[in-house]
Design an enzyme around this catalytic site. Structure first.
Site, short mmCIF file in Angstrom:
data_model
loop_
_atom_site.label_atom_id
_atom_site.label_comp_id
_atom_site.label_asym_id
_atom_site.label_seq_id
_atom_site.Cartn_x
_atom_site.Cartn_y
_atom_site.Cartn_z
N GLU A 409 7.70 -2.26 0.11
CA GLU A 409 7.19 -3.47 -0.83
C GLU A 409 8.35 -4.01 -1.35
O GLU A 409 8.34 -4.12 -2.90
CB GLU A 409 6.06 -2.86 -1.61
N GLU A 485 0.57 1.83 6.59
CA GLU A 485 -0.60 2.11 5.52
C GLU A 485 -1.93 1.61 6.17
O GLU A 485 -2.01 0.21 6.72
CB GLU A 485 -0.38 1.53 4.47
C1 IPT Z 1 0.38 -0.93 -0.83
C2 IPT Z 1 1.62 -0.17 -1.33
O1 IPT Z 1 2.48 -0.10 -0.18
C3 IPT Z 1 1.30 1.19 -1.66
O2 IPT Z 1 2.11 1.73 -2.43
C4 IPT Z 1 0.02 1.13 -2.44
O3 IPT Z 1 0.04 0.40 -3.46
C5 IPT Z 1 -1.15 0.58 -1.70
O4 IPT Z 1 -1.02 -0.71 -1.18
C6 IPT Z 1 -2.36 0.48 -2.29
O5 IPT Z 1 -3.02 1.88 -2.96
S1 IPT Z 1 0.62 -2.70 -1.38
C7 IPT Z 1 -0.92 -3.46 -1.27
C8 IPT Z 1 -0.88 -4.32 -2.52
C9 IPT Z 1 -0.97 -4.20 0.10
#
Ligand code: IPT
Length: 956
Positions: A409, A485
């Site tokens: 990010e 993710e």
């Molecule tokens: C994404 C992040 O990479 C991760 O660190 C964490 O924040 C996760 O989401 C949510 O828990 S960023 C998200 C706003 C798409």
């Protein structure tokens, strides 16, 4: 104008030694962990007089190293996800900069060799300035990376005094905006490292490739000094710099983590590197290791412990690895920084694929359209490349590390390109990954986060949305895809795991993913009156915070598996057992047979085991399916299920023999037809009551008030559910606003008719919200069965326009709080919603009401048992209520009403209210993953549609 402070520098640690591998050497090390003297300050500009050896620190406190000072009572933890908790003006940081001054003395041991001595910091969050015996040694930057200094000339015989100033905010903080608690201090070890003065092996790189066509290992060891290279168990004898081909090597993989000790020696130093032979490649758009496609059944792991934060111990790390292996997880993304070096040793040893991620995130610039993004700011290039270099150098010897990630990010930017270029030039053996630059210009693998199933499907077909630049588009379209993710495990959920897994298994290009995330970061704390709970953002008085978004893991903070982890284990199980025409077993391992498993079966009749046995040995090659002879099953009278389980035949390093790896359950035997009960007693109306058999109703509104000896209140229609994190949908398709707009949280019931006739009691109501035209007609029909039972048929018919799915549809009854024991025949032992509960199987289960609650860090809908045929809720004596359905129903039993659960913000807000609340539902809306990502798949939505619940209530 005050000049920039040392911690606002953009030059990475000028005094630091070149980055190198973490090595196990014959040269001694002296850990300097343990109690240090500690002084906390609100600002970083206090005098540095404490560096002087004679400084009197007797008035200081004591703090352990490694630890975070916020978790020892200095300052406070703070949680933000995307936001930086300070103004954005890189590289400047606030004057209010929490600072820890550390001091300790040590003596160099008598046997300490001559030569050079280095001082190593494994992790100082976020920057440190170091003095030894009053002389400045240097500064550190990069919280989750080691820094070493040469202190040879500064050591004295006898007592040495080490002084360290650690600041919370530094220029490096702009590169460390990860979604986690802001926690500072010397949170990893500090050690003194001896280095021989001649022929030292300061850095060693063992490259161990594997040619899967010939079974040959290809070894190349590099070091700066000439040295011998041995693999004692193979009798191998070679030299540094020599490429050695070794026949008949057993390769390394997650399933078979075969390690060989490579011993590298000069006359003065011996280094042992535990290596594994494997070759990572991208062939025809597929990521392969040793010629086989890899499928990541992964999790994103932050380092976390509820008392220690990121200062995790060896036991914490081992616990994570064992839990991963036991839940069929085979891969870890080290979100979002290089982990403690011990963790990678454990991954090598137990077998987990690792995506090693650099300590880089600049997410807060997203709010400003990435303008000023440090990842694209030339002033930050050196700091960014320094981080990449230090990660790759430290971790380059680990066979488990198969991909480097540039960070998380951080938008797109030139510094990412510079990091990638550096990594490519240094290590040709590992592809690069970075999620947020969707052009993929700097990387080898296409990765995205939180895509819908349909988007993953499109990528699987190489049919994703094109990039504007056709060259980049063609390049990306040919890349393997990793869902870096997905399935946001916040609170109840995630839903949709099985459907994602099916896509990863269907399309060669889709090589699996990493669930967000491994563990809830709830910090253990106490209420004013001493009751323990897990804190989240805002609980420490932060002005700016992201609440419970920090509690989104598959493990609860104490590492108890959540229902989501049990579901993941089932969704990714490496063996598939199916019963269609006959029993078939599919081997979904990449590289092994099934001989390490035993297949056991049980037959249950109405939940009671009536037969059990073991299947004959099952042999299937990786990817293969075999037909297996079904055992001869005895005749059953009730509802029968065959359960087949694959368990470990022998102890493994990560689980004992008998550990269940995979399972499946199938209905067998003839369907059971329950006879339609013939109505008995007709209603009797007297003194404002209506009685049918054991049941007494209030004649005005038709409410059940008594069943036998049991005081009852209800049933009332229930449509609302205590909102889940996924219903709230902080970063997804939130249903909450739509539900609230429809007034579903404030429905009221109007009684239209209470009519006792010879066939029973009919109660008609209309349930609707103020200001709304839409409503639900509910018709309750009660009739008597024998002396002790009543039958209830509830028909729900929507009235008017309904354009939202319902949260749920069911009935709630209040029972006396003395009913604390539950038994049911249905899915269990854990909770299940339409798109979750993969881990549940049909059986007979018992639990106390207290145990039926799932302790989410943020209270929410939980604890529903699915497909229940019958249930009893009783006192310990057995007195109470039994409910049976003519079709399976959902069962939820709580010691508090749903509204209290909905209002609670911490589990400590909830207290039993003296009643046992029984909810019997005809359906729930799916759970989905909209806390960050897509909502439930359409087939898991609960439409407002005609529904029926048919129940028999018996007084016990
Ligand atoms: C994404 C992040 O990479 C991760 O660190 C964490 O924040 C996760 O989401 C949510 O828990 S960023 C998200 C706003 C798409």
């Amino acid at each position: 104008m005050i000049p920039h402070a040392w911690f606002e520098s953009l030059t990475p640690s000028p005094a630091a030694l070149p980055a190198r591998a973490r090595l196990a050497s014959s040269a001694p090390e002296l850990p300097l962990d343990g109690d240090w003297r500690f002084r906390f300050a609100e600002r970083a500009d206090g005098p540095a007089d404490f560096a002087a050896p004679a400084f009197d620190d007797s008035g200081w406190d004591t703090l352990a190293v490694p630890a975070h000072w916020q978790l020892a009572g200095y300052g406070a933890p703070a949680y933000t996800n995307v936001d930086y908790p300070f103004p954005l003006d890189p590289p400047r940081v606030p004057t209010a900069n929490p600072t820890g001054d550390y001091r300790r003395s040590f003596a160099v041991p008598a046997h300490w060799p001559g030569g050079r001595t280095w001082l190593r910091f494994d992790g100082a969050d976020s920057a440190a300035r170091v003095w030894l015996n009053g002389a400045e040694v240097g500064t550190t930057t990069g919280s989750r990376l080691p820094t070493e200094f040469d202190v040879t000339g500064l050591l004295v015989p006898g007592t040495n005094v080490l002084a360290v100033r650690v600041v919370q905010w530094s220029s490096g903080s702009y590169l460390e905006d990860q979604d986690m608690w802001w926690l500072s201090g010397l949170f990893r070890g500090v050690s003194l490292v001896s280095r021989p003065s001649a022929d030292a092996l300061d850095d060693v790189w063992v490259r161990a490739e594997y040619d899967h066509r010939t079974g040959t290992g290809i070894l190349l060891v590099s070091a700066q000094s000439p040295a011998t290279v041995e693999i004692p168990e193979l009798g191998l004898d070679a030299q540094v710099g020599q490429v050695v081909h070794i026949p008949n090597i057993e390769p390394w993989s997650d399933e078979h983590p075969r390690l060989y000790d490579v011993v590298v020696s000069t006359g003065t130093e011996t280094v042992t590197v535990r290596t594994g032979f494997r070759t990572v490649a991208i062939e025809d758009g597929v990521l392969t290791v040793n010629g086989r496609r890899v499928l990541f059944r992964g999790v994103n792991r932050h380092e976390f412990h509820p008392d220690r934060g990121r200062a995790v111990t060896g036991d914490d790390m081992l616990a994570d690895v064992l839990l991963m292996k036991r839940h069929n997880v085979n891969a870890v993304r080290t979100s979002h920084y290089p982990p403690h070096p011990r963790f990678l040793e454990l991954c090598d040893e137990y077998g987990l694929w690792v995506v090693d991620e650099c300590d880089l995130e600049t997410h807060g610039f997203w709010h400003h359209d990435w303008s000023g993004n440090p990842a694209d700011d030339p002033r930050f290039e050196a700091l960014c490349v320094d981080r990449m270099r230090r990660m790759v150098e430290r971790d380059k010897n680990h066979p488990s590390v198969v991909l480097w990630s540039l960070g998380n990010e951080s938008g797109a930017g030139r510094n990412l390109a510079a990091m990638a270029a550096w990594a490519r030039a240094r290590d040709t053996g590992r592809p690069l990954l970075y999620e947020r630059d969707w052009t993929c210009r700097d990387v080898d693998v296409y990765s995205r986060m939180y895509l819908t199933h349909a988007e993953v499907d499109a990528i699987g077909r190489h049919a994703e949305e094109p990039l504007p630049d056709p060259v980049l588009d063609a390049r990306r379209r040919a890349m393997p895809f990793i869902h870096v993710e997905y399935a946001h495990a916040m609170g109840n959920g995630p839903g949709g795991l099985a459907e994602y897994q099916a896509l990863y298994e269907r399309y060669p290009r889709c090589q699996g993913g990493f669930v967000w995330e491994w563990i809830d970061h709830g910090l253990r704390t106490r209420t004013a009156d001493g009751r323990p709970f897990y804190a989240y953002g805002g609980d420490f008085g932060e002005e700016l915070h992201d609440g419970n978004f920090v509690a989104d893991g598959l493990l609860f903070p104490d590492r108890t598996p959540s229902p989501g982890l049990l579901d993941l284990k089932k969704a990714v199980e490496p063996v598939r057992i199916a019963l269609v025409d006959g029993l078939t077993i599919t081997n979904r391992y990449a590289d092994r047979g099934l001989d390490h498993l035993r297949f056991l079966w049980t037959l249950e009749d109405d939940g009671a085991e009536v037969a059990a046995g073991a299947l004959a040995a099952v042999a299937a090659a990786p990817g293969g399916t075999v037909d297996v002879e079904l055992p001869d099953l005895p005749k059953t009278a009730g509802e029968a299920f065959l359960t087949v389980r694959a368990v470990l035949a022998e102890d493994t390093p990560w689980a004992p023999a008998g550990h269940e790896v995979a399972w499946a359950q199938f209905p067998v035997g003839a369907p059971v037809v329950s006879p339609r009960p013939s109505p008995a007693a007709a209603p009797v109306v007297e003194d404002g009551s209506i009685r049918i058999g054991p049941a007494t109703f209030d004649a005005r509104d038709g409410r059940l008030v008594r069943l036998g000896a049991l005081a009852v209140d209800g049933p009332a229609l229930q449509v609302w559910r205590p909102l889940t994190d996924n219903d709230r949908g902080a970063h997804g398709e939130a249903l909450e606003p739509r539900w609230r707009a429809a007034g579903l949280h404030r429905l009221t019931a109007r009684v239209d008719e209470v009519c006792a006739g010879p066939a029973g009691l009919v109660v008609r109501t209309r349930v609707a919200a103020a200001a709304s035209v839409a409503g639900l007609h509910v018709r309750y029909t009660w009739s008597g069965i024998g002396d002790d039972s009543v039958r209830l048929v509830v028909d729900v018919t929507p009235d008017g326009p309904w354009d939202v799915p319902l949260p749920m549809l069911g009935l709630v009854l209040a029972l006396p709080g003395s009913l604390t024991e539950v038994e049911w025949f249905g899915r269990g032992p854990g909770e299940a919603y339409p798109d979750t509960g993969l881990a549940t199987r049909v059986g007979r289960f018992t639990a106390s009401v207290a145990r039926m609650q799932t302790p989410y860090v943020y209270p929410q809908e939980n604890g529903r048992r699915a497909e229940v045929r019958w249930a009893s809720v009783t006192e310990r004596s057995g007195a109470g209520l039994r409910v049976a359905g003519s079709a399976p129903f959902g069962l939820t039993v709580r010691p508090w009403p749903a509204a209290a659960l909905d209002a609670a913000t911490h589990p400590t807000d909830l207290a039993p209210d003296g009643r046992t609340w029984l909810t019997l539902d005809a359906g729930h809306n799916g759970i989905g993953s909209a806390s960050c990502g897509p909502g439930p798949l359409p087939r898991y939505l609960l439409p407002a549609a005609p529904a029926r619940l048919e129940l028999t209530l018996t007084a016990l």
